[in-house]
Design a protein around this motif. Structure first.
Motif, short mmCIF file in Angstrom:
data_model
loop_
_atom_site.label_atom_id
_atom_site.label_comp_id
_atom_site.label_asym_id
_atom_site.label_seq_id
_atom_site.Cartn_x
_atom_site.Cartn_y
_atom_site.Cartn_z
N GLU A 103 -15.41 -36.11 18.37
CA GLU A 103 -15.50 -35.91 16.93
C GLU A 103 -16.25 -34.60 16.66
OE1 GLU A 103 -17.37 -39.40 15.32
OE2 GLU A 103 -16.30 -40.72 16.73
N GLN A 104 -15.50 -33.56 16.38
CA GLN A 104 -16.07 -32.22 16.23
C GLN A 104 -16.53 -31.97 14.81
OE1 GLN A 104 -16.44 -29.28 18.62
NE2 GLN A 104 -17.86 -29.21 16.89
N GLU A 105 -17.85 -31.95 14.59
CA GLU A 105 -18.39 -31.57 13.29
C GLU A 105 -18.61 -30.06 13.23
OE1 GLU A 105 -20.68 -35.69 12.05
OE2 GLU A 105 -21.86 -34.09 13.00
N THR A 148 -9.39 -36.28 10.36
CA THR A 148 -10.37 -35.36 9.81
C THR A 148 -11.02 -36.01 8.60
OG1 THR A 148 -10.72 -33.07 9.06
CG2 THR A 148 -8.80 -34.18 8.20
N GLU A 156 -17.84 -34.44 5.73
CA GLU A 156 -19.04 -35.05 6.30
C GLU A 156 -20.16 -35.19 5.26
OE1 GLU A 156 -20.36 -36.71 8.57
OE2 GLU A 156 -18.57 -36.92 9.80
N GLU A 176 -15.44 -32.63 9.70
CA GLU A 176 -15.24 -33.13 11.07
C GLU A 176 -13.75 -33.29 11.33
OE1 GLU A 176 -17.47 -36.69 12.57
OE2 GLU A 176 -15.46 -37.55 12.79
N GLN A 178 -11.21 -34.95 14.62
CA GLN A 178 -11.25 -35.72 15.85
C GLN A 178 -10.06 -35.36 16.74
OE1 GLN A 178 -10.83 -37.91 12.83
NE2 GLN A 178 -12.97 -37.47 12.31
N CYS A 194 -21.06 -33.75 18.16
CA CYS A 194 -19.72 -33.89 18.72
C CYS A 194 -19.67 -35.23 19.43
CB CYS A 194 -19.41 -32.74 19.67
SG CYS A 194 -17.66 -32.61 20.10
N GLU A 211 -19.40 -45.07 22.12
CA GLU A 211 -19.57 -43.73 21.58
C GLU A 211 -20.93 -43.18 22.00
OE1 GLU A 211 -19.41 -41.79 17.11
OE2 GLU A 211 -20.64 -43.58 17.43
#
Length: 374
Positions: free
Chosen positions: A134-136, A193, A196, A203, A205, A252, A338
């Protein structure tokens, strides 16, 4: 609003040229990670025909002294193609190609963390590790100020922005949706997405991806994000704590499972993996950002949905823990967990390799083990 000069150029004029036929030739853009371990670089060349597989793309080279990867007196670095995608900017039949970087002696460059990750993934392939990351990220103007924030102040406190809707709650959705479509076109395994908690923070994903594919697809998704932002004239930063004060940082989060975790009764294997991770917390913190934990120390404070960097914790549905087991997984008795510790600017190759070394190869301590790679 602080946007780049180039974003104000007439894009209709550009389209006139982009529609020109290529005469059977193909433009291939080579993408690689530079000497910072965070930035991406690219350059393009012409091939006589469309490559059908990665083997059809030749090696290339570049000046490593201009990317903090070599001395000027011996600056040629090799670009070794490893993963190919469709090009969402120049369109078919053109390609984006992710590359590993090798030094003059054919040894991996210092920031080529894919090299050992691939070897580790080959060792553990029978466990069929799946990842989803999960890319913030935060959108900034070219002046470094968060995009859409008041020039001389701050927006209202956090609360209405997460998954928000409305011009007063979200900033830059055009960029986010353009990035999403570009990734889908390219063949990147983007799966979602959302806006946030902090305004101008978003974010996306990527996953599920098996093994080395996780790093390949996340790095290409990052490249596409930076290119889309370039077109819109703004900057996407992966800084783990872009704004000090009572604002969320950027991580992330890494979702992970092996085949046995995904089967009936897999919860016991999840718990066993978490126990192994608990005994190697310092090692993981060191590899979960590019500066050995210094970046994450600004983010992992025990506040703003984070754990404390000095303590390991785990819990069901607990977003203040190092490791979160989703509630549904706790109920079903199998699935995934996670790891919430990786920073937004982590190298996914380093993160996924570390998780495999600890949970499957059973390494302990802060040192990594050398294997007979064959």
């Amino acid at each position: 609003m602080s946007v780049s000069h180039s974003s104000r150029l007439n894009k209709l004029v550009r389209e006139q040229y982009m529609r020109l036929p290529q005469g059977g030739l193909v433009q291939v853009t080579y993408v690689w990670i530079d000497g910072s371990g965070e930035g991406v670089r690219c350059k393009s060349r012409t091939l006589d025909k469309e490559p059908k597989s990665i083997e059809d793309v030749p090696e290339w080279n570049f000046d490593g002294s201009s990317t903090a990867q070599a001395e000027g007196s011996n600056s040629d670095m090799f670009l070794v193609p490893v993963c190919m995608f469709r090009d969402p900017f120049c369109l078919d039949p053109n390609k984006l190609v992710l590359c590993e970087v090798l030094k003059y002696n054919r040894k991996p460059a210092e920031t080529n963390l894919r090299h050992t990750c691939k070897k580790v993934m080959d060792l553990v392939k029978d466990s069929h590790p799946w990842f989803g990351m999960e890319q913030e990220y935060t959108l900034l103007g070219v002046n470094g100020h968060p995009y859409g924030w008041p020039d001389n102040g701050f927006p209202g406190p956090q609360g209405p922005y997460y998954c928000g809707v409305g011009a007063d709650k979200v900033y830059g959705r055009d960029i986010v949706e353009s990035h999403y479509k570009a990734c889908l076109y390219a063949g990147v395994k983007i799966c979602g997405t959302n806006a946030e908690v902090m305004p101008s923070q978003w974010e996306f994903q990527v996953g599920p991806c098996e093994g080395i594919e996780m790093g390949d697809h996340l790095w290409m998704a990052r490249f596409i994000l930076h290119r889309v932002c370039e077109d819109f004239g703004v900057v996407a930063t992966l800084d783990p704590k872009p704004m000090t004060g009572n604002w969320n940082g950027a991580g992330c989060h890494t979702n992970y499972s092996t085949e046995e975790m995904r089967k009936e009764g897999g919860l016991k294997h999840i718990e066993a993996a978490i126990e192994k991770l608990s005994k190697r917390h310092d090692y993981h913190i060191c590899v979960y950002d590019p500066r050995g934990g210094r970046d994450n120390s600004r983010r992992l404070t025990g506040h703003h949905e984070t754990s404390n960097i000095f303590e390991f914790s785990a819990g069901v549905a607990n977003r203040g823990a190092s490791i979160r087991i989703p509630r549904q997984v706790g109920q079903d008795g199998f699935g995934y967990f996670e790891d919430r510790r990786p920073a937004a600017n982590c190298d996914p190759y380093a993160v996924t390799e570390a998780i495999m070394r600890t949970t499957v190869l059973n390494e302990t301590g802060v040192e990594t083990k050398e294997y007979n790679w064959g």
